[in-house]
Design an enzyme around this catalytic site. Sequence first.
Site, mmCIF file in Angstrom:
data_model
loop_
_atom_site.group_PDB
_atom_site.id
_atom_site.type_symbol
_atom_site.label_atom_id
_atom_site.label_comp_id
_atom_site.label_asym_id
_atom_site.label_seq_id
_atom_site.Cartn_x
_atom_site.Cartn_y
_atom_site.Cartn_z
ATOM 1 N N GLY A 45 35.066 48.441 38.078
ATOM 2 C CA GLY A 45 34.323 47.195 38.209
ATOM 3 C C GLY A 45 35.265 46.085 38.641
ATOM 4 C CD GLN A 50 38.708 41.356 37.665
ATOM 5 O OE1 GLN A 50 37.604 41.862 37.837
ATOM 6 N NE2 GLN A 50 39.727 42.019 37.131
ATOM 7 C CB CYS A 91 41.248 43.885 32.545
ATOM 8 S SG CYS A 91 40.687 42.598 33.667
ATOM 9 C CG LEU A 92 41.377 46.621 38.269
ATOM 10 C CD1 LEU A 92 40.477 46.572 39.501
ATOM 11 C CD2 LEU A 92 42.428 47.714 38.405
ATOM 12 C CG HIS A 133 35.442 44.162 31.451
ATOM 13 N ND1 HIS A 133 36.491 44.530 30.633
ATOM 14 C CD2 HIS A 133 36.010 43.640 32.565
ATOM 15 C CE1 HIS A 133 37.636 44.217 31.234
ATOM 16 N NE2 HIS A 133 37.376 43.688 32.407
ATOM 17 C CD GLU A 134 34.117 44.081 35.969
ATOM 18 O OE1 GLU A 134 34.711 43.052 36.362
ATOM 19 O OE2 GLU A 134 34.722 45.090 35.562
ATOM 20 C CG HIS A 137 36.428 39.319 34.650
ATOM 21 N ND1 HIS A 137 37.701 38.861 34.367
ATOM 22 C CD2 HIS A 137 36.499 40.673 34.611
ATOM 23 C CE1 HIS A 137 38.497 39.907 34.148
ATOM 24 N NE2 HIS A 137 37.801 41.016 34.288
HETATM 25 NI NI NI Z 1 38.488 42.981 34.045
#
Ligand code: NI
Length: 171
Positions: A45, A50, A91-92, A133-134, A137
């Site tokens: 995701g 991000q 998380c990226l 989660h997304e 963000h």
């Molecule tokens: Ni994340």
Amino acid sequence: MILRIRTYPDPVLRRRAVPVEGVDERIRRLLDDMLETMYAAPGIGLAAPQVGESLRVIVADVSEEKNAPLRMVNPEITWRSQTTAVAEEGCLSLPEIYGEVERPEAVEVRYLDETGAERTLRAEGLLARCLQHEIDHLDGVLFVDRLSPVRRSVLLRRYGKLRRQRTPAKV
Ligand code: NI
């Protein structure tokens, strides 16, 4: 096009993203670039902040075969199950740290697709977790914010140490 993924503590990750006013070519390009960036990372995701875009746009694909991309504009959680589940998240934007996060097991999300049509998706398990989660963000919330203060500070200290190791001092 693969976009550069912003990592903590980049301030864009803490900003509240603004709603998209119209799903146009620019937004469709952003959705496609975000999917390409997510698959390349690899991740399941990705949210627009991000990649440095403070817009309410997310993409996800939790399938094994990586053939079920989801493109969501202005996603909103309209229902959450009372039952919760705990699972490890990463998380990226916080590479190499992981934590056990408790979230509702199932959610319903209302969003606009890439044509601007309104849709509703009922998700459970990994997809429900990923979407929550997304969407976090988009409100400037990171998974570490959902841990106990002690756990969060342990993880962020470890993250800081790893980050310093990855970034050699410039001479
Ligand atoms: Ni994340």
